[in-house]
Scaffold this active site. Sequence first.
Site, PDB file in Angstrom:
ATOM      1  CE1 TYR A 236      -3.741  -2.249   5.197  1.00 55.40           C
ATOM      2  CE2 TYR A 236      -2.977  -0.008   4.796  1.00 55.40           C
ATOM      3  CZ  TYR A 236      -3.443  -1.219   4.327  1.00 55.40           C
ATOM      4  OH  TYR A 236      -3.609  -1.400   2.969  1.00 55.40           O
TER       5      TYR A 236
ATOM      6  CB  SER B 214      -0.883   0.003   1.253  1.00 53.81           C
ATOM      7  OG  SER B 214      -1.481   1.260   1.462  1.00 53.81           O
TER       8      SER B 214
END
Length: 240
Positions: A143, A130
Amino acid sequence: MIAGKHAVVTGGARGIGLAIARALKSEGAKVSVISRSAPDTGDAFFRARADVSNEASIAGALDECRAANGPIEILVNNSGIAEGAPLKRTDKAMWDRIIGTNLTGTYLCSRLVIEAMLDARWGRIINIASIAGLYGAPYISAYTASKHGVIGFTRALCAELEGTGVTVNVICPGYTETDMMEQAVENIVRRTGIDAQQARLQLAQTNPGGRLVTLEEIAQTALALCRNADTGREIVLPQA
């Protein structure tokens, strides 16, 4: 290069994983998908159920995939979860869930397929990270840490496997048109009171180029990485 190869896609039952699995299938690959629930999506995939953070669970699922489709030649580490909270409310259980699925799962799957790839002197490992793994963002410390770890793992494994015929690359999407993004929209609406369209615009503006990523972009990028011998690439999507 792809036709006839056995590709395993973790988290392949929806979103990015399903798009990549379908793209690989369209190129003639034998596709196995692994997910926690392994629902039937109507595609001609072999489906196995596993928790990628649990070594025994994922090892058993990979064995099932091999029994159905032969040696694993392409691995797409896509399984991932995202939960958001300020650090003071990010408890150990949340941290372990996110790191276990996003980072430990990537390590386990890669380690469990690498021997056969090295023996064959050909393999493709594609990790889905990401842009949060490159830049970070508030309220997603676990995350962000997990995706930084995936990128670092990719760099280290690429260096280790140089010259072996096994390539290792990572795709770093920004906000993408998936169910996970819709959850982010709902969180923004709940937290700020703005409407969903404004929330989507806010998310898009954080991406390079100021737009959302499409599933097709990610799937086509994965196909390109399977076709060529590039290794160590960190591909940010969308392209600015």
